[in-house]
Design a protein around this motif. Structure first.
Motif, PDB file in Angstrom:
ATOM      1  N   ALA A   1       0.681  -1.365   0.079  1.00 45.66           N
ATOM      2  CA  ALA A   1       0.018   0.078   0.062  1.00 45.66           C
ATOM      3  C   ALA A   1       0.785   1.280  -0.040  1.00 45.66           C
ATOM      4  O   ALA A   1       0.308   2.386  -0.148  1.00 45.66           O
ATOM      5  CB  ALA A   1      -1.062  -0.197   1.397  1.00 45.66           C
ATOM      6  N   ALA A   2       2.115   1.141   0.254  1.00 44.22           N
ATOM      7  CA  ALA A   2       2.902   2.233   0.285  1.00 44.22           C
ATOM      8  C   ALA A   2       3.519   2.949  -0.917  1.00 44.22           C
ATOM      9  O   ALA A   2       3.813   2.101  -1.807  1.00 44.22           O
ATOM     10  CB  ALA A   2       4.175   2.097   1.424  1.00 44.22           C
ATOM     11  N   ARG A   3       3.430   4.267  -1.119  1.00 46.88           N
ATOM     12  CA  ARG A   3       3.917   4.857  -2.132  1.00 46.88           C
ATOM     13  C   ARG A   3       5.244   5.688  -1.635  1.00 46.88           C
ATOM     14  O   ARG A   3       4.836   6.301  -0.665  1.00 46.88           O
ATOM     15  CB  ARG A   3       2.844   5.635  -2.890  1.00 46.88           C
ATOM     16  CG  ARG A   3       1.603   4.964  -3.515  1.00 46.88           C
ATOM     17  CD  ARG A   3       0.793   5.739  -3.956  1.00 46.88           C
ATOM     18  NE  ARG A   3       1.258   6.861  -5.137  1.00 46.88           N
ATOM     19  CZ  ARG A   3       0.516   7.858  -5.511  1.00 46.88           C
ATOM     20  NH1 ARG A   3      -0.709   7.958  -5.108  1.00 46.88           N
ATOM     21  NH2 ARG A   3       0.978   8.568  -6.503  1.00 46.88           N
ATOM     22  N   PRO A   4       6.072   6.029  -2.699  1.00 49.62           N
ATOM     23  CA  PRO A   4       7.197   7.059  -2.191  1.00 49.62           C
ATOM     24  C   PRO A   4       6.744   8.403  -1.985  1.00 49.62           C
ATOM     25  O   PRO A   4       5.768   8.986  -2.630  1.00 49.62           O
ATOM     26  CB  PRO A   4       8.072   7.047  -3.550  1.00 49.62           C
ATOM     27  CG  PRO A   4       7.817   5.636  -4.109  1.00 49.62           C
ATOM     28  CD  PRO A   4       6.229   5.273  -4.019  1.00 49.62           C
TER      29      PRO A   4
ATOM     30  N   GLY B   1      16.090  -3.841   1.584  1.00 49.03           N
ATOM     31  CA  GLY B   1      15.424  -3.159   0.294  1.00 49.03           C
ATOM     32  C   GLY B   1      14.486  -2.150   0.789  1.00 49.03           C
ATOM     33  O   GLY B   1      13.815  -2.174   1.858  1.00 49.03           O
ATOM     34  N   ALA B   2      14.238  -1.176  -0.068  1.00 50.71           N
ATOM     35  CA  ALA B   2      13.250  -0.020   0.185  1.00 50.71           C
ATOM     36  C   ALA B   2      12.013  -0.361   0.435  1.00 50.71           C
ATOM     37  O   ALA B   2      11.131   0.157   1.097  1.00 50.71           O
ATOM     38  CB  ALA B   2      13.550   1.137  -0.832  1.00 50.71           C
ATOM     39  N   PHE B   3      11.703  -1.414  -0.518  1.00 50.93           N
ATOM     40  CA  PHE B   3      10.355  -1.751  -0.355  1.00 50.93           C
ATOM     41  C   PHE B   3       9.820  -2.324   1.071  1.00 50.93           C
ATOM     42  O   PHE B   3       8.601  -2.164   1.187  1.00 50.93           O
ATOM     43  CB  PHE B   3      10.090  -2.852  -1.572  1.00 50.93           C
ATOM     44  CG  PHE B   3       8.543  -3.797  -1.595  1.00 50.93           C
ATOM     45  CD1 PHE B   3       7.573  -2.856  -2.383  1.00 50.93           C
ATOM     46  CD2 PHE B   3       8.262  -4.614  -0.607  1.00 50.93           C
ATOM     47  CE1 PHE B   3       6.427  -3.567  -2.188  1.00 50.93           C
ATOM     48  CE2 PHE B   3       6.847  -5.174  -0.744  1.00 50.93           C
ATOM     49  CZ  PHE B   3       6.072  -4.685  -1.361  1.00 50.93           C
ATOM     50  N   PHE B   4      10.399  -2.819   1.546  1.00 52.73           N
ATOM     51  CA  PHE B   4      10.220  -3.335   2.973  1.00 52.73           C
ATOM     52  C   PHE B   4      10.673  -2.513   4.115  1.00 52.73           C
ATOM     53  O   PHE B   4      10.489  -2.834   5.347  1.00 52.73           O
ATOM     54  CB  PHE B   4      11.082  -4.606   3.379  1.00 52.73           C
ATOM     55  CG  PHE B   4      10.455  -5.843   2.556  1.00 52.73           C
ATOM     56  CD1 PHE B   4       9.334  -6.542   2.790  1.00 52.73           C
ATOM     57  CD2 PHE B   4      11.173  -6.294   1.279  1.00 52.73           C
ATOM     58  CE1 PHE B   4       8.662  -7.370   1.898  1.00 52.73           C
ATOM     59  CE2 PHE B   4      10.608  -7.422   0.674  1.00 52.73           C
ATOM     60  CZ  PHE B   4       9.567  -7.895   1.069  1.00 52.73           C
ATOM     61  N   ALA B   5      11.207  -1.277   3.885  1.00 56.87           N
ATOM     62  CA  ALA B   5      11.536  -0.348   4.803  1.00 56.87           C
ATOM     63  C   ALA B   5      10.048   0.195   5.484  1.00 56.87           C
ATOM     64  O   ALA B   5       9.150   0.439   4.904  1.00 56.87           O
ATOM     65  CB  ALA B   5      12.220   0.923   4.261  1.00 56.87           C
ATOM     66  N   ASP B   6      10.145   0.552   6.761  1.00 58.66           N
ATOM     67  CA  ASP B   6       9.031   0.889   7.567  1.00 58.66           C
ATOM     68  C   ASP B   6       8.478   2.302   6.946  1.00 58.66           C
ATOM     69  O   ASP B   6       9.265   3.352   6.747  1.00 58.66           O
ATOM     70  CB  ASP B   6       9.204   1.347   8.856  1.00 58.66           C
ATOM     71  CG  ASP B   6       9.848   0.129   9.669  1.00 58.66           C
ATOM     72  OD1 ASP B   6       9.353  -0.975   9.438  1.00 58.66           O
ATOM     73  OD2 ASP B   6      10.743   0.326  10.340  1.00 58.66           O
TER      74      ASP B   6
ATOM     75  N   ALA C   1       1.719   4.910   3.416  1.00 54.93           N
ATOM     76  CA  ALA C   1       0.781   4.198   3.082  1.00 54.93           C
ATOM     77  C   ALA C   1      -0.746   4.472   3.780  1.00 54.93           C
ATOM     78  O   ALA C   1      -0.689   4.662   4.883  1.00 54.93           O
ATOM     79  CB  ALA C   1       0.962   2.612   3.608  1.00 54.93           C
ATOM     80  N   ALA C   2      -1.803   4.647   3.025  1.00 55.64           N
ATOM     81  CA  ALA C   2      -2.996   4.916   3.521  1.00 55.64           C
ATOM     82  C   ALA C   2      -3.710   3.733   3.832  1.00 55.64           C
ATOM     83  O   ALA C   2      -3.944   2.923   3.072  1.00 55.64           O
ATOM     84  CB  ALA C   2      -3.829   5.908   2.714  1.00 55.64           C
ATOM     85  N   LEU C   3      -4.100   3.466   5.275  1.00 56.03           N
ATOM     86  CA  LEU C   3      -4.736   2.173   5.788  1.00 56.03           C
ATOM     87  C   LEU C   3      -6.298   2.454   5.600  1.00 56.03           C
ATOM     88  O   LEU C   3      -6.602   3.666   6.347  1.00 56.03           O
ATOM     89  CB  LEU C   3      -4.058   1.869   6.782  1.00 56.03           C
ATOM     90  CG  LEU C   3      -2.632   1.449   6.911  1.00 56.03           C
ATOM     91  CD1 LEU C   3      -2.000   1.048   8.211  1.00 56.03           C
ATOM     92  CD2 LEU C   3      -2.053   0.560   5.807  1.00 56.03           C
TER      93      LEU C   3
END
Length: 357
Positions: free
Chosen positions: A40-43, A162-167, A87-89
């Motif tokens: 769900a996260a976007r830069p 990796g950046a994808f899994f960063a908080d 990320a919007a939850l």
């Protein structure tokens, strides 16, 4: 608004039995929940460049990135991809933690996992699933106090590549008041700097000290007068609340350590918890001017919640004293905390005890 940051991590990095947790269904929900959150996260840079991003969210994202830069440049916290995405939850919490303690003790039940060791909570990405597990615990014998705690953020300790899994930044906290947003980001980043497996009180007290000291520094150097005033008012009430619950913990500890029989201890426990509610009501009606942000925390006050709070506050004065001993030098402070994290637990706790003012 009581924030409890958690380490409810995915892929065996998370939340609450002394044997290592290998329950396939629990691990599956952890992995799946974390994966969905990451997807769900976007830069943040992408969102800031998107004209469809609402102005209010844009302002909060810009503020968060100034805080993120400050964390690296001024607090010596990690310079990585954490909190550079958003990320919007569609839910009010990132995870829900189940916390439990015996009916006549403040000692938390722990759950054990690979990498992080044993922790005093077990995290779930779906509230209904967390509630079902809490209901199961509440029927165990001997009796337990069980609580369900909504958690706005958690840390993966920088362990996932990796950046994808960063908080990421989350909708569950991005609109916090400025001082609280800064403190949350600094707290979670601190978990990536030093972590002692199985020692929740050490880890959370250190991160709480970082959020407190770093938050003070941010407010003094970068916040406007409105934000500083807003934070000062809120923090004064938070300190009132912490003093209130500390007194309740001390009273309960005295009850549980006494020679009374269990029936008398249960009656005394009920009196202590009622006194806690009465003292809260007096603060709310008086100096807090009706502020109800602690209502939910007081309503669910129990051995479980009071025991968990102790983990976040217990060693904070020692860490602040250590920061002063290291001449308020952030790299030196973090390095010394990492050294302490590597010590045997008895030596680590003895060192912290010697630092307590």
């Amino acid at each position: 608004m009581v924030r409890l940051a958690a380490l409810a991590l995915a892929a065996g990095l998370g939340g609450g039995a002394q044997a290592v947790e290998l329950d396939p269904s629990y691990l599956a929900q952890s992995i799946g929940g974390h994966w969905q959150l990451m997807r769900a996260a976007r830069p943040v840079d992408e969102l800031l460049a998107d004209p469809a991003t609402p102005a209010e969210l844009r302002q909060r994202l810009e503020l968060s990135q100034r805080m993120r830069d400050f964390a690296v440049e001024e607090l010596a916290l990690p310079d990585n991809a954490s909190y550079r995405r958003y990320a919007a939850l569609d839910r009010p919490a990132a995870v829900w933690n189940v916390v439990a303690a015996p009916e006549l003790s403040l000692k938390l039940r722990t759950w054990c996992f690979p990498v992080v060791g044993c922790v005093g909570y077990r995290g779930y990405y779906e509230r209904a699933v967390a509630q079902a597990y809490a209901d199961t615990l509440s029927h165990e014998q001997p009796a337990l106090d069980v609580a369900l705690m909504p958690v706005p953020a958690y840390s993966t300790l920088g362990k996932l590549p990796g950046a994808f899994f960063a908080d990421p930044l989350l909708s569950t906290f991005i609109r916090y008041p400025e001082g609280e947003l800064a403190r949350l980001i600094f707290h979670e980043l601190a978990h990536q700097v030093a972590y002692a497996a199985g020692d929740t009180e050490f880890n959370e007290s250190y991160a709480t000290a970082v959020e407190r000291l770093g938050g003070q520094q941010w407010l003094a150097q970068h916040a406007g007068p409105v934000a500083r005033t807003e934070f000062a008012e809120w923090d004064a009430r938070r300190q009132d609340y912490k003093a209130l619950t500390l007194r309740a913990r001390q009273r309960l500890e005295a009850v549980y350590a006494s020679e009374r029989d269990d029936a008398a201890k249960r009656a005394a426990k009920a009196q202590v918890l009622q006194q806690l509610r009465d003292e809260h009501a007096a603060l709310k009606a008086g100096p807090w001017q009706g502020d109800g942000r602690f209502d939910a925390a007081i309503a669910r006050a129990s051995n479980a919640t009071l025991g968990l709070q102790a983990a976040y506050d217990g060693h904070v004065p020692a860490f602040i004293a250590l920061f002063e001993r290291e001449d308020r030098d952030w790299p030196r402070f973090h390095a010394e905390v990492r050294r302490l994290a590597g010590l045997p637990v008895a030596e680590r706790r003895a060192t912290l005890k010697s630092l307590m003012p």
